[in-house]
Design a protein around this motif. Structure first.
Motif, PDB file in Angstrom:
ATOM      1  N   HIS A   1       0.881  -1.375  -0.002  1.00  0.00           N
ATOM      2  CA  HIS A   1      -0.030   0.052   0.013  1.00  0.00           C
ATOM      3  C   HIS A   1       0.842   1.315  -0.126  1.00  0.00           C
ATOM      4  O   HIS A   1       1.260   1.864   1.042  1.00  0.00           O
ATOM      5  CB  HIS A   1      -0.913  -0.095   1.303  1.00  0.00           C
ATOM      6  CG  HIS A   1      -1.938  -1.119   1.401  1.00  0.00           C
ATOM      7  ND1 HIS A   1      -3.011  -1.386   0.562  1.00  0.00           N
ATOM      8  CD2 HIS A   1      -1.734  -2.413   1.685  1.00  0.00           C
ATOM      9  CE1 HIS A   1      -3.553  -2.652   0.705  1.00  0.00           C
ATOM     10  NE2 HIS A   1      -2.735  -3.220   1.519  1.00  0.00           N
ATOM     11  N   ARG A   2       1.214   1.666  -1.177  1.00  0.00           N
ATOM     12  CA  ARG A   2       2.360   2.935  -1.263  1.00  0.00           C
ATOM     13  C   ARG A   2       1.904   4.057  -1.171  1.00  0.00           C
ATOM     14  O   ARG A   2       0.597   4.315  -1.583  1.00  0.00           O
ATOM     15  CB  ARG A   2       3.068   2.495  -2.844  1.00  0.00           C
ATOM     16  CG  ARG A   2       3.704   1.280  -3.069  1.00  0.00           C
ATOM     17  CD  ARG A   2       4.467   1.466  -4.523  1.00  0.00           C
ATOM     18  NE  ARG A   2       3.689   1.478  -5.435  1.00  0.00           N
ATOM     19  CZ  ARG A   2       3.637   2.076  -6.473  1.00  0.00           C
ATOM     20  NH1 ARG A   2       4.642   3.238  -6.549  1.00  0.00           N
ATOM     21  NH2 ARG A   2       2.890   2.124  -7.628  1.00  0.00           N
ATOM     22  N   LEU A   3       2.589   4.798  -0.831  1.00  0.00           N
ATOM     23  CA  LEU A   3       2.261   6.311  -0.429  1.00  0.00           C
ATOM     24  C   LEU A   3       3.134   7.007  -1.621  1.00  0.00           C
ATOM     25  O   LEU A   3       4.664   6.858  -1.361  1.00  0.00           O
ATOM     26  CB  LEU A   3       2.683   6.928   0.960  1.00  0.00           C
ATOM     27  CG  LEU A   3       1.609   6.084   2.096  1.00  0.00           C
ATOM     28  CD1 LEU A   3       2.260   6.520   3.305  1.00  0.00           C
ATOM     29  CD2 LEU A   3       0.221   6.712   1.992  1.00  0.00           C
ATOM     30  N   LEU A   4       2.630   7.939  -2.201  1.00  0.00           N
ATOM     31  CA  LEU A   4       3.294   8.556  -3.375  1.00  0.00           C
ATOM     32  C   LEU A   4       3.096  10.137  -3.413  1.00  0.00           C
ATOM     33  O   LEU A   4       1.970  10.638  -3.441  1.00  0.00           O
ATOM     34  CB  LEU A   4       2.777   8.156  -4.798  1.00  0.00           C
ATOM     35  CG  LEU A   4       3.561   8.516  -5.934  1.00  0.00           C
ATOM     36  CD1 LEU A   4       5.250   8.418  -5.781  1.00  0.00           C
ATOM     37  CD2 LEU A   4       2.905   8.133  -7.167  1.00  0.00           C
ATOM     38  N   ARG A   5       3.931  10.878  -3.061  1.00  0.00           N
ATOM     39  CA  ARG A   5       4.152  12.127  -2.930  1.00  0.00           C
ATOM     40  C   ARG A   5       4.549  12.696  -4.361  1.00  0.00           C
ATOM     41  O   ARG A   5       5.712  12.921  -4.849  1.00  0.00           O
ATOM     42  CB  ARG A   5       5.285  12.675  -2.192  1.00  0.00           C
ATOM     43  CG  ARG A   5       4.900  14.244  -1.777  1.00  0.00           C
ATOM     44  CD  ARG A   5       6.107  14.843  -0.959  1.00  0.00           C
ATOM     45  NE  ARG A   5       6.031  16.482  -0.966  1.00  0.00           N
ATOM     46  CZ  ARG A   5       6.950  17.332  -0.832  1.00  0.00           C
ATOM     47  NH1 ARG A   5       8.100  16.946  -0.277  1.00  0.00           N
ATOM     48  NH2 ARG A   5       6.476  18.695  -0.708  1.00  0.00           N
ATOM     49  N   THR A   6       3.321  13.351  -5.000  1.00  0.00           N
ATOM     50  CA  THR A   6       3.654  13.917  -6.262  1.00  0.00           C
ATOM     51  C   THR A   6       2.021  14.807  -6.587  1.00  0.00           C
ATOM     52  O   THR A   6       1.375  14.506  -5.797  1.00  0.00           O
ATOM     53  CB  THR A   6       3.809  12.885  -7.408  1.00  0.00           C
ATOM     54  OG1 THR A   6       4.084  13.657  -8.683  1.00  0.00           O
ATOM     55  CG2 THR A   6       2.418  12.074  -7.811  1.00  0.00           C
ATOM     56  N   ASP A   7       2.417  15.659  -7.473  1.00  0.00           N
ATOM     57  CA  ASP A   7       1.180  16.553  -7.737  1.00  0.00           C
ATOM     58  C   ASP A   7       0.280  15.420  -8.954  1.00  0.00           C
ATOM     59  O   ASP A   7       0.421  15.034  -9.890  1.00  0.00           O
ATOM     60  CB  ASP A   7       1.795  17.695  -8.885  1.00  0.00           C
ATOM     61  CG  ASP A   7       0.493  18.631  -9.313  1.00  0.00           C
ATOM     62  OD1 ASP A   7      -0.517  18.268  -9.063  1.00  0.00           O
ATOM     63  OD2 ASP A   7       0.969  19.539  -9.848  1.00  0.00           O
ATOM     64  N   CYS A   8      -0.778  15.395  -8.198  1.00  0.00           N
ATOM     65  CA  CYS A   8      -2.032  14.343  -8.649  1.00  0.00           C
ATOM     66  C   CYS A   8      -2.036  14.825 -10.094  1.00  0.00           C
ATOM     67  O   CYS A   8      -2.559  14.030 -11.052  1.00  0.00           O
ATOM     68  CB  CYS A   8      -3.343  14.437  -7.961  1.00  0.00           C
ATOM     69  SG  CYS A   8      -3.227  13.423  -6.515  1.00  0.00           S
ATOM     70  N   LEU A   9      -2.215  16.180 -10.336  1.00  0.00           N
ATOM     71  CA  LEU A   9      -2.496  16.740 -11.810  1.00  0.00           C
ATOM     72  C   LEU A   9      -1.359  16.300 -12.792  1.00  0.00           C
ATOM     73  O   LEU A   9      -1.890  15.585 -13.749  1.00  0.00           O
ATOM     74  CB  LEU A   9      -2.794  18.115 -11.841  1.00  0.00           C
ATOM     75  CG  LEU A   9      -3.839  19.108 -11.029  1.00  0.00           C
ATOM     76  CD1 LEU A   9      -3.582  20.360 -10.978  1.00  0.00           C
ATOM     77  CD2 LEU A   9      -5.338  18.449 -11.190  1.00  0.00           C
ATOM     78  N   LYS A  10      -0.155  16.555 -12.483  1.00  0.00           N
ATOM     79  CA  LYS A  10       0.799  16.040 -13.367  1.00  0.00           C
ATOM     80  C   LYS A  10       0.832  14.456 -13.559  1.00  0.00           C
ATOM     81  O   LYS A  10       1.061  13.877 -14.316  1.00  0.00           O
ATOM     82  CB  LYS A  10       2.158  16.420 -12.747  1.00  0.00           C
ATOM     83  CG  LYS A  10       2.511  18.031 -12.849  1.00  0.00           C
ATOM     84  CD  LYS A  10       3.745  18.418 -12.141  1.00  0.00           C
ATOM     85  CE  LYS A  10       4.770  17.752 -12.852  1.00  0.00           C
ATOM     86  NZ  LYS A  10       6.224  18.123 -12.346  1.00  0.00           N
ATOM     87  N   TRP A  11       0.665  13.818 -12.346  1.00  0.00           N
ATOM     88  CA  TRP A  11       0.607  12.074 -12.530  1.00  0.00           C
ATOM     89  C   TRP A  11      -0.331  11.816 -13.131  1.00  0.00           C
ATOM     90  O   TRP A  11      -0.279  11.065 -13.988  1.00  0.00           O
ATOM     91  CB  TRP A  11       0.429  11.877 -10.787  1.00  0.00           C
ATOM     92  CG  TRP A  11       0.588  10.213 -10.574  1.00  0.00           C
ATOM     93  CD1 TRP A  11       2.046   9.709 -10.614  1.00  0.00           C
ATOM     94  CD2 TRP A  11      -0.169   9.185 -10.507  1.00  0.00           C
ATOM     95  NE1 TRP A  11       1.901   8.325 -10.262  1.00  0.00           N
ATOM     96  CE2 TRP A  11       0.643   8.124 -10.254  1.00  0.00           C
ATOM     97  CE3 TRP A  11      -1.608   9.413 -10.504  1.00  0.00           C
ATOM     98  CZ2 TRP A  11      -0.182   6.923 -10.280  1.00  0.00           C
ATOM     99  CZ3 TRP A  11      -2.330   8.262 -10.533  1.00  0.00           C
ATOM    100  CH2 TRP A  11      -1.549   6.797 -10.100  1.00  0.00           C
ATOM    101  N   LEU A  12      -1.671  12.304 -13.079  1.00  0.00           N
ATOM    102  CA  LEU A  12      -2.590  11.754 -13.834  1.00  0.00           C
ATOM    103  C   LEU A  12      -2.476  12.213 -15.580  1.00  0.00           C
ATOM    104  O   LEU A  12      -2.644  11.276 -16.546  1.00  0.00           O
ATOM    105  CB  LEU A  12      -3.969  12.375 -13.548  1.00  0.00           C
ATOM    106  CG  LEU A  12      -4.728  11.756 -12.309  1.00  0.00           C
ATOM    107  CD1 LEU A  12      -5.937  12.676 -11.782  1.00  0.00           C
ATOM    108  CD2 LEU A  12      -4.998  10.454 -12.709  1.00  0.00           C
ATOM    109  N   ALA A  13      -1.890  13.436 -15.755  1.00  0.00           N
ATOM    110  CA  ALA A  13      -1.469  13.767 -16.928  1.00  0.00           C
ATOM    111  C   ALA A  13      -0.622  13.050 -17.776  1.00  0.00           C
ATOM    112  O   ALA A  13      -0.354  12.805 -18.933  1.00  0.00           O
ATOM    113  CB  ALA A  13      -1.201  15.330 -17.018  1.00  0.00           C
ATOM    114  N   GLY A  14       0.401  12.315 -17.084  1.00  0.00           N
ATOM    115  CA  GLY A  14       1.291  11.629 -17.594  1.00  0.00           C
ATOM    116  C   GLY A  14       1.244   9.983 -17.673  1.00  0.00           C
ATOM    117  O   GLY A  14       1.918   9.462 -17.629  1.00  0.00           O
ATOM    118  N   GLY A  15      -0.195   9.707 -17.036  1.00  0.00           N
ATOM    119  CA  GLY A  15      -0.635   8.383 -17.451  1.00  0.00           C
ATOM    120  C   GLY A  15      -0.574   7.692 -16.075  1.00  0.00           C
ATOM    121  O   GLY A  15      -0.886   6.323 -16.210  1.00  0.00           O
TER     122      GLY A  15
END
Length: 333
Positions: free
Chosen positions: A214-228
């Motif tokens: 169950h991973r915790l990922l620190r990143t911008d959701c907008l960028k993460w989604l836009a990048g697939g």
């Protein structure tokens, strides 16, 4: 010799109306919270306009949020009413004054609800269902646990049995804790805030959740989604998308407005959803309108009424919630 006389009641004068309404609410909710084993819930939400506060119970503590009165209300009168409220709460609820936390609450804009109000860093564990979750009643306007989303978390726990789960804008990951308790086999939890991901990590530790699955990922959701997104483990069976109403965090490349941006966010999240999966989309924007394009492209079910528990029955628009599936999966889960 110490007096055995009872302290005089604080319930007198105009505040008696507030006290009586609070007593009525406590009585009306009593059997329900006991039957459902609910330990954190809303007791009062500006039921009487002159006493414009929200009172939430967290186990043996009260969290009181004052709605800042309009300019038409005399500030001295508003202060008097607030002091009267604080005086009668221990008598009506049985919660001692030292376990009552007051916050002043204004109409929110930007990321204000996530900004610090103090820096005491005092968290405590509260119960929800079979799990424990950390809340902080003092440092932020929000406590780390959205009480109105309690039915949504229960829904996710049921949906996630044996499933791969994606929690976007995961905040303190309370929804994931319930999903894991419900049987989620793995999850990815995305948020930009290091503070809230650390809080999520402590929620995981408190409930014995394995971070390797169950991973915790620190990143911008907008960028993460836009990048697939992250497709290493395949598509997701259940996705929870509950974006902030508005955000202009300095760590983001762009602002987020849920009304303006939800069609793009949902479309990008649906690209990560398995063919027979389900996306749970929720927003607290009161006057939100779902894009007609989303309703046309996907199978959409408005479940808002089913996700408003009895303690929020007076605020039917406290949030909106939909189940969204691929068209080919209509009539499935």
């Amino acid at each position: 010799e110490r007096s055995t006389a009872e302290a005089p009641s604080a319930i007198r004068g105009p505040v008696e109306a507030f006290a009586n309404r609070l007593k009525k609410n406590i009585k009306n909710l009593g059997k329900w919270v006991k039957r459902e084993q609910i330990h954190c819930y809303r007791l009062y939400d500006a039921d009487i306009p002159e006493y414009a506060v929200a009172v939430d119970r967290y186990e043996q503590w009260l969290h009181v949020q004052e709605y800042v009165p309009p300019r038409s209300v005399d500030p001295a009168m508003a202060e008097r009413r607030l002091l009267d409220i604080l005086a009668v709460l221990p008598e009506v609820t049985g919660v001692p004054a030292e376990q009552i936390v007051l916050k002043r609450r204004e109409r929110q804009s930007g990321k204000q609800q996530y900004e610090k109000h103090s820096n005491e860093k005092r968290t405590m564990a509260v119960r929800e269902g079979q799990v424990n979750l950390l809340v902080n009643l003092r440092d932020y306007l929000d406590t780390g646990l959205f009480l109105d989303h309690r039915p949504v978390r229960k829904l996710l726990a049921r949906l996630c049995t044996g499933k791969r789960f994606l929690n976007l804008f995961c905040y303190t990951a309370s929804a994931t804790v319930l999903a894991v308790q419900g049987g989620a086999r793995e999850s990815v939890n995305v948020d930009l805030s290091a503070s809230y991901l650390d809080w999520a990590r402590r929620n995981f530790e408190l409930n014995g959740i394995d971070e390797s699955r169950h991973r915790l990922l620190r990143t911008d959701c907008l960028k993460w989604l836009a990048g697939g997104g992250d497709r290493e483990g395949g598509k997701f069976d259940v996705i929870f998308l509950d974006p902030p109403t508005f955000s202009n965090s300095k760590n983001m490349n762009e602002t987020l407005d849920v009304q303006r941006d939800h069609e793009r966010l949902i479309s990008q999240a649906m690209a990560l959803l398995a063919g027979d999966g389900v996306l749970v989309f929720s927003t607290n924007r009161r006057r939100f309108r779902l894009s007609e394009n989303i309703a046309t492209r996907f199978d959409v079910e408005d479940i808002t009424a089913r996700t408003i528990d009895r303690d929020f029955a007076r605020r039917k628009n406290i949030h909106h919630c939909w189940l969204i599936r691929h068209r080919s999966a209509a009539g499935g889960a």
